[in-house]
Structures are given as structure tokens and as C-alpha cells.
Design a protein around this motif. Structure first.
Motif, PDB file in Angstrom:
ATOM      1  N   ASN A 165      -8.082  -7.657  -2.097  1.00  0.00           N
ATOM      2  CA  ASN A 165      -8.350  -8.286  -3.388  1.00  0.00           C
ATOM      3  C   ASN A 165      -8.582  -7.190  -4.424  1.00  0.00           C
ATOM      4  O   ASN A 165      -9.326  -6.235  -4.165  1.00  0.00           O
ATOM      5  CB  ASN A 165      -9.568  -9.197  -3.297  1.00  0.00           C
ATOM      6  N   LEU A 166      -7.953  -7.330  -5.593  1.00  0.00           N
ATOM      7  CA  LEU A 166      -7.933  -6.239  -6.567  1.00  0.00           C
ATOM      8  C   LEU A 166      -8.662  -6.585  -7.859  1.00  0.00           C
ATOM      9  O   LEU A 166      -8.630  -7.725  -8.329  1.00  0.00           O
ATOM     10  CB  LEU A 166      -6.493  -5.865  -6.927  1.00  0.00           C
ATOM     11  N   GLN A 167      -9.269  -5.549  -8.417  1.00  0.00           N
ATOM     12  CA  GLN A 167      -9.867  -5.635  -9.742  1.00  0.00           C
ATOM     13  C   GLN A 167      -9.305  -4.490 -10.575  1.00  0.00           C
ATOM     14  O   GLN A 167      -9.334  -3.323 -10.152  1.00  0.00           O
ATOM     15  CB  GLN A 167     -11.392  -5.532  -9.659  1.00  0.00           C
ATOM     16  N   GLU A 195     -16.568  -3.414   0.539  1.00  0.00           N
ATOM     17  CA  GLU A 195     -16.489  -4.326   1.675  1.00  0.00           C
ATOM     18  C   GLU A 195     -15.943  -5.683   1.224  1.00  0.00           C
ATOM     19  O   GLU A 195     -16.169  -6.118   0.094  1.00  0.00           O
ATOM     20  CB  GLU A 195     -17.868  -4.508   2.303  1.00  0.00           C
ATOM     21  N   THR A 196     -15.246  -6.347   2.116  1.00  0.00           N
ATOM     22  CA  THR A 196     -14.776  -7.696   1.827  1.00  0.00           C
ATOM     23  C   THR A 196     -15.977  -8.594   1.524  1.00  0.00           C
ATOM     24  O   THR A 196     -16.957  -8.600   2.262  1.00  0.00           O
ATOM     25  CB  THR A 196     -13.987  -8.261   3.015  1.00  0.00           C
ATOM     26  N   HIS A 205      -8.815 -10.010  -9.946  1.00  0.00           N
ATOM     27  CA  HIS A 205      -7.668 -10.242 -10.821  1.00  0.00           C
ATOM     28  C   HIS A 205      -6.387 -10.525 -10.049  1.00  0.00           C
ATOM     29  O   HIS A 205      -5.446 -11.094 -10.598  1.00  0.00           O
ATOM     30  CB  HIS A 205      -7.451  -9.015 -11.719  1.00  0.00           C
ATOM     31  N   LEU A 206      -6.333 -10.103  -8.791  1.00  0.00           N
ATOM     32  CA  LEU A 206      -5.160 -10.366  -7.956  1.00  0.00           C
ATOM     33  C   LEU A 206      -5.624 -10.538  -6.517  1.00  0.00           C
ATOM     34  O   LEU A 206      -6.302  -9.659  -5.975  1.00  0.00           O
ATOM     35  CB  LEU A 206      -4.155  -9.207  -8.045  1.00  0.00           C
ATOM     36  N   PRO A 207      -5.270 -11.645  -5.874  1.00  0.00           N
ATOM     37  CA  PRO A 207      -5.721 -11.864  -4.494  1.00  0.00           C
ATOM     38  C   PRO A 207      -5.007 -10.968  -3.496  1.00  0.00           C
ATOM     39  O   PRO A 207      -3.865 -10.543  -3.700  1.00  0.00           O
ATOM     40  CB  PRO A 207      -5.394 -13.340  -4.244  1.00  0.00           C
ATOM     41  N   GLY A 208      -5.680 -10.696  -2.410  1.00  0.00           N
ATOM     42  CA  GLY A 208      -5.190  -9.761  -1.416  1.00  0.00           C
ATOM     43  C   GLY A 208      -3.938 -10.185  -0.689  1.00  0.00           C
ATOM     44  O   GLY A 208      -3.324  -9.367   0.013  1.00  0.00           O
TER      45      GLY A 208
END
Length: 233
Positions: A165-167, A195-196, A205-208
Motif C-alpha cells: 500500500n502506497l502513500q 509495517e502492514t 493513495h494506491l492499494p497494494g
């Protein structure tokens, strides 16, 4: 599934090859995956078609791959200040597919969304529309644009958790989410890995699901951020 790789070179191992279609995030010098671009240069792969808004500047970012003649075609919206880009194009050494900036973003977004093509007014009556299907809707003419599906996408993000998952940070987000979504295999360079579960869901902003490989490019003291980032919201 472990998405973490110890270096940019390892993250690219076995997935890049001659003649590929690649997409690279960034806008100018903002939000470009510097370490991944350098690692791509070091692989020596050639005859690449690269999708990117532009090609950095001379000797930096994608400009490095132009200097080493590893790119044979650019799909972009801006030549800008890169004199080597301009020189190769004018000399007939580099193929260039000029694409309006909004159309380029939508071609990538459509690819990531599973939409094979779309119609837009942008470019109708210009060189952009040559050889493409035109269709009339409600009295107006539109040109059909095909989606872009790069074999590999290289992306820069600020933070990632171990699930991918991205920021992104401020304007460095730019083309990066669309590039990540479009890639059949997406490699992300980040400044921090957490960590998850540490990222506030509203900050993702974008799912993994779009991310396959992650590499850290940061100062040693930032290698693993273990505190819960919800407190920073």
C-alpha cells in the motif's frame, strides 16, 4: 508474498529485457524513481520503449538512458530542457510518440482500469489524430485512443507498508499512481517502509494490489519506520 527487495538491482532482476515497453513515473524531476532508473541503466537492456511524461534532464533520470542509447522510442508529452532528447529526435535516432498530457494520463489510467480504449476531443484535427479512428457523438467529433499496458512500471512513492500500500508526498504523486496501475508488473522505490497496518487507510493513495516489488531508497535511519502513522494524520 514477500514484496521487499534488498536493492534496486535485485528488484529488477529477471523482469527487464531488450525491446520492452516500460512506464516510468514522475513529472520533470519530481517523483522520479532515481534508484530504479540507475539500476535499469546498469542492466544494459536496450531498444526500450519508455512511457513517461518527459525524459528528465541531460545525465539525470531517464536522461541517463538516452545517453547510453538504451531507449529507442519515447511516448511522452514534453521534450523540455533535455537537449540530448531533442538532438536524438531531430537526428532521427529516437522515435517519439507525442501525446497530449491529459491523454497520456488517461491512457495509463484506462490501462490500469481494464479499459482498452476511449474517445476524446483532444487532438482532433491535428497530427495527433492521424491514422486513428474518429467517431461522432452528439454532433462532435472524437478520436479513439488506445490504453497503455506497460510490461514493467517503475514508480516512486514516499511510504509503503509491507503489503505494498502506497502513500505519495505532495506533487510527487503526479503520474505515479496511474503508471503503477497500468503496469503488468510494478516496482516501487520508497523512502520509508512501515509495517502492514501502520498506514491510516485514509492516507493510502494506491492499494497494494497494484504493487509487486518494493525497494527502499532512504537514509539508514529511515530504513524501517515502526510507529503507527495514524498519529501523524
Amino acid at each position: 508474498m514477500n514484496k521487499l527487495y534488498p536493492s534496486a538491482g535485485e528488484a529488477l532482476r529477471g523482469i527487464v529485457k531488450d525491446g520492452q515497453l516500460l512506464a516510468v513515473g514522475g513529472f520533470g524531476l519530481c517523483g522520479i524513481p532515481e534508484a530504479l532508473i540507475a539500476a535499469l541503466r546498469d542492466t544494459g537492456v536496450k531498444n526500450l520503449t519508455v512511457i513517461s511524461n518527459n525524459a528528465g534532464v541531460d545525465g539525470f533520470g531517464l536522461g541517463q538512458l538516452l545517453e547510453t542509447r538504451q531507449i529507442s522510442k519515447m511516448i511522452s508529452s514534453y521534450v523540455g530542457e533535455n537537449k540530448e532528447f531533442e538532438r536524438q529526435y531531430l537526428a532521427g535516432e529516437l522515435e517519439l510518440e507525442f501525446t497530449p498530457q491529459g491523454t497520456l494520463a488517461e491512457k495509463l489510467r484506462a490501462g490500469g482500469a481494464g479499459i482498452p480504449a476511449f474517445f476524446t476531443k483532444t487532438g482532433v484535427g491535428t497530427l495527433v489524430a492521424e491514422g486513428k479512428e474518429l467517431r461522432e457523438f452528439d454532433g462532435d467529433t472524437y478520436v479513439m485512443e488506445r490504453a497503455l499496458l506497460p510490461e514493467v512500471s517503475l514508480v516512486k512513492a514516499w511510504r509503503a507498508d509491507k503489503s505494498g500500500n502506497l502513500q505519495f508526498r505532495r506533487t510527487a504523486r503526479n503520474f505515479n499512481p496511474a503508471v503503477a496501475m497500468a503496469g503488468k508488473l510494478t516496482v516501487v522505490e520508497v523512502e520509508q517502509i512501515v509495517e502492514t497496518g501502520a498506514l491510516d487507510p485514509d492516507s493510502v493513495h494506491l492499494p497494494g494490489i497494484y504493487v509487486h516489488r518494493i525497494v527502499l531508497n532512504a537514509h539508514p535511519e529511515k530504513r524501517i519506520e515502526k510507529k503507527t502513522l495514524r498519529q501523524e494524520a
